[in-house]
Design an enzyme around this catalytic site. Structure first.
Site, mmCIF file in Angstrom:
data_model
loop_
_atom_site.group_PDB
_atom_site.id
_atom_site.type_symbol
_atom_site.label_atom_id
_atom_site.label_comp_id
_atom_site.label_asym_id
_atom_site.label_seq_id
_atom_site.Cartn_x
_atom_site.Cartn_y
_atom_site.Cartn_z
ATOM 1 N N HIS A 13 0.870 -1.187 0.000
ATOM 2 C CA HIS A 13 0.000 0.000 0.000
ATOM 3 C C HIS A 13 0.906 1.236 0.000
ATOM 4 C CE1 HIS A 13 -2.769 2.984 1.835
ATOM 5 N NE2 HIS A 13 -3.752 2.185 1.479
ATOM 6 N N ASP A 53 3.066 -4.838 7.995
ATOM 7 C CA ASP A 53 1.898 -3.979 7.848
ATOM 8 C C ASP A 53 0.671 -4.888 7.987
ATOM 9 O OD1 ASP A 53 -0.243 -2.512 7.035
ATOM 10 O OD2 ASP A 53 0.609 -1.874 5.116
ATOM 11 N N GLN A 84 -4.461 -5.136 6.962
ATOM 12 C CA GLN A 84 -5.498 -5.997 6.378
ATOM 13 C C GLN A 84 -5.513 -7.399 6.986
ATOM 14 O OE1 GLN A 84 -7.853 -4.993 4.446
ATOM 15 N NE2 GLN A 84 -7.076 -3.003 3.786
ATOM 16 N N LYS A 91 -10.290 -0.234 10.535
ATOM 17 C CA LYS A 91 -10.474 -1.414 9.681
ATOM 18 C C LYS A 91 -10.814 -2.642 10.527
ATOM 19 C CE LYS A 91 -7.114 0.145 6.223
ATOM 20 N NZ LYS A 91 -7.907 0.535 5.057
ATOM 21 N N CYS A 112 -4.725 2.583 -3.681
ATOM 22 C CA CYS A 112 -3.471 3.045 -3.053
ATOM 23 C C CYS A 112 -2.353 2.032 -3.248
ATOM 24 C CB CYS A 112 -3.654 3.336 -1.566
ATOM 25 S SG CYS A 112 -4.768 4.682 -1.243
HETATM 26 N N1 PLP Z 1 -1.627 -0.746 4.709
HETATM 27 C C1 PLP Z 1 -2.578 -1.436 4.079
HETATM 28 C C2 PLP Z 1 -2.283 -2.811 3.573
HETATM 29 C C3 PLP Z 1 -3.838 -0.865 3.887
HETATM 30 O O1 PLP Z 1 -4.791 -1.558 3.255
HETATM 31 C C4 PLP Z 1 -4.082 0.441 4.383
HETATM 32 C C5 PLP Z 1 -5.384 1.086 4.139
HETATM 33 O O2 PLP Z 1 -6.115 0.737 3.242
HETATM 34 C C6 PLP Z 1 -3.053 1.108 5.049
HETATM 35 C C7 PLP Z 1 -1.839 0.480 5.195
HETATM 36 C C8 PLP Z 1 -3.236 2.471 5.573
HETATM 37 O O3 PLP Z 1 -4.204 2.496 6.598
HETATM 38 P P1 PLP Z 1 -4.717 3.871 7.196
HETATM 39 O O4 PLP Z 1 -5.169 4.706 6.044
HETATM 40 O O5 PLP Z 1 -5.841 3.456 8.093
HETATM 41 O O6 PLP Z 1 -3.582 4.474 7.950
#
Ligand code: PLP
Length: 405
Positions: A123, A200, A203, A226, A364
Site C-alpha cells: 500500500h 503492515d 489488512q 479497519k 493506493c
Molecule cells: N496498509 C494497508 C495494507 C492498507 O490496506 C491500508 C489502508 O487501506 C493502510 C496500510 C493504511 O491504513 P490507514 O489509512 O488506516 O492508515
C-alpha cells in the site's frame, strides 16, 4: 455456520439502511469497516462520563480517563500477544505507525546507500514514508517482485538482501489481491541476516489471530477503523529493545521526562512516542471493538469470511466476463476483479445505484497496478456481517450492468 449473522447485523444499524431505494450492500470493508453499537456507545460514554485530559491530572476524571486509555493499551497488548504494554504505541493509524518507524529508524540506523526492502504489492502507506526518508537520508529502496498468482516468494526476498539491507517492510495481507504473505518465513529469513522486519497488518489484524511474540516481528502496524473501531487511532507494536533504541518521532507534551531549553529528557516507553494529547476516546472504543471481536471469536470470523470468499470467488468465476487478480491459495476476504470491456469506474458507479458499495481504482497500490499493466480494478471485500445473499446481489448487479453495455 459458526456465527449468527442475523443477530450480528443487528449490532450494525448502518447496514439496515437503503441507498437510492435499494437495501445497502456494503462490500468495501478493506477500506473501512462499519462500527457495532457498543463501539459507538463507548465513545459517547467517554465524553459523557469521564472526559478529561489524561496522564496530567490528579483529579478524578483525569484519572478515570487515564485508566480507560491504559486499559485499552492492555487490551491491544493481549489481542496481539505483545510482551508488555510499553510495546504498544497509539498512533493515528497504520499510516502514522509506518511513518514513525520510517522516520525514527532511518534517522538513527541508516547511512546513505543503506537499503530497505519492500514488495510490489505494498500500500502507498508502506512506500511513500520510505521514499520521503530516501530523500532525507539517502537510503535506497529495493522491491521484491510478485509471481503471476500475486504471491511473494521468500527466495525473491533473499535475492535482494545485501550487506547494506537495514530493514524489510511487508504487508501481511494485500489490500488488493488478498494474498496472505509468508511473513513467518520472511521474518525468519530477515533475522538470519540480522535484519529487522516490519509487518503492515492493516489488512490482517481483523481477520487472523496475530501473536507478535510467536511471529517474532520487530514492528507491526495497524488501524482501528479497519477492525470495527473508530477512525483516527491505530497502533504501532515494536519490540521493546527496538523502541528503546529509536529516537522519538514527534516532540511535545507527554513524551518528555524533563524539559529545559538546554536539554530534554524523554519519557519512558510507550510515552516517548506519544507526543501530545492522544485520542483517549478512540483508544477506549478500540478496546471495545477488540472485546466485540473476542465475543464472536476470531477463529469463527476467519472460517465464516473464508466461506464468503470462496462463495464469491466461485460465483464471479462462473460469469464469463470476469477476471480475478491474484490466485494465492492463502487469501484474506478481498477480491479484486475486472469486468471485460467495462471500465471499473463505470461498473462501480452503476453498482452504487443498485445499492452495492464496492471500491474502484488503484486502491493506493499504483506500483502493483503497474505490475499488472492496468490502471485499476473493482474490489469487493467482506466482513463477518456480510451474507451470501449480498454476494448474490453483487453478482446479479454485475450481470445487470454488463447487459447495459
Ligand atoms: N496498509 C494497508 C495494507 C492498507 O490496506 C491500508 C489502508 O487501506 C493502510 C496500510 C493504511 O491504513 P490507514 O489509512 O488506516 O492508515
Amino acid at each position: 455456520m459458526y456465527l449468527n449473522i442475523e443477530n450480528i447485523r443487528k449490532d450494525f444499524p448502518i447496514l439496515t439502511q437503503e441507498v437510492y431505494g435499494k437495501p445497502l450492500v456494503y462490500l468495501d470493508n478493506a477500506a473501512t469497516t462499519q462500527k457495532p453499537l457498543c463501539v459507538i456507545r463507548k465513545i459517547e460514554e467517554v465524553y459523557t462520563t469521564i472526559n478529561a485530559n489524561i496522564h496530567r491530572g490528579v483529579h478524578y476524571l483525569s484519572q478515570r480517563a487515564t485508566e480507560s486509555h491504559e486499559e485499552a493499551r492492555r487490551t491491544v497488548q493481549d489481542y496481539i500477544h505483545a510482551a508488555s504494554p510499553g510495546e504498544i504505541i497509539f498512533t493515528r493509524g497504520a499510516t502514522e505507525a509506518i511513518n514513525l518507524v520510517a522516520g525514527s529508524f532511518c534517522r538513527s540506523q541508516c547511512k546513505p546507500g543503506d537499503e530497505i526492502i519492500l514488495t510490489t504489492m505494498e500500500h502507498h502507506a508502506n512506500i511513500v514514508p520510505w521514499q520521503i526518508q530516501r530523500d532525507i537520508t539517502g537510503i535506497e529502496i529495493k522491491v521484491v517482485p510478485i509471481t503471476e498468482t500475486g504471491e511473494i516468494r521468500p527466495e525473491d526476498v533473499e535475492e535482494l538482501i545485501s550487506s547494506r539491507t537495514r530493514l524489510i517492510s511487508v504487508a501481511h495481507v494485500s489490500n488488493v489481491l488478498g494474498t496472505v504473505n509468508p511473513v513467518e518465513s520472511i521474518i525468519r529469513l530477515g533475522h538470519s541476516y540480522n535484519i529487522p522486519v516490519l509487518i503492515d497488518a492493516a489488512q490482517s489484524v481483523q481477520h487472523l489471530p496475530i501473536d507478535v511474540q510467536a511471529l517474532d516481528c520487530d514492528f507491526l502496524a495497524f488501524s482501528s477503523h479497519k477492525m470495527y473501531g473508530p477512525a483516527g487511532i491505530g497502533v504501532l507494536y515494536g519490540k521493546e529493545a527496538w523502541l528503546d533504541r529509536l529516537p522519538p518521532y514527534q516532540g511535545g507534551g507527554e513524551m518528555i521526562a524533563h524539559v529545559s531549553f538546554e536539554k530534554t529528557a524523554f519519557n519512558e516507553l510507550p510515552f516517548k512516542f506519544e507526543a501530545g494529547t492522544p485520542d483517549y476516546a478512540g483508544s477506549t472504543a478500540l478496546g471495545e471493538a477488540i472485546r466485540y471481536l473476542g465475543s464472536l471469536g476470531l477463529e469463527n470470523i476467519r472460517r465464516y469470511e473464508e466461506q464468503l470468499l470462496h462463495y464469491a470467488t466461485d460465483k464471479l468465476l462462473q460469469m464469463d466476463n470476469i477476471q480475478i487478480l491474484g490466485a494465492s491459495p492463502q487469501k484474506g476476504p478481498v477480491i479484486s476483479f475486472l469486468v471485460k470491456n467495462i471500465h471499473p469506474y463505470d461498473m462501480g458507479m452503476l453498482l452504487d445505484r443498485l445499492g452495492i458499495a464496492v471500491r474502484t481504482g488503484h486502491h493506493c497500490a499504483q506500483p502493483l497496478m503497474d505490475a499488472f499493466g492496468i490502471e485499476g480494478t473493482l474490489r469487493a471485500s467482506f466482513a463477518f456481517y456480510n451474507t451470501e445473499a449480498e454476494i448474490d446481489a453483487l453478482v446479479a448487479g454485475i450481470g445487470k450492468v454488463s447487459g447495459m453495455f
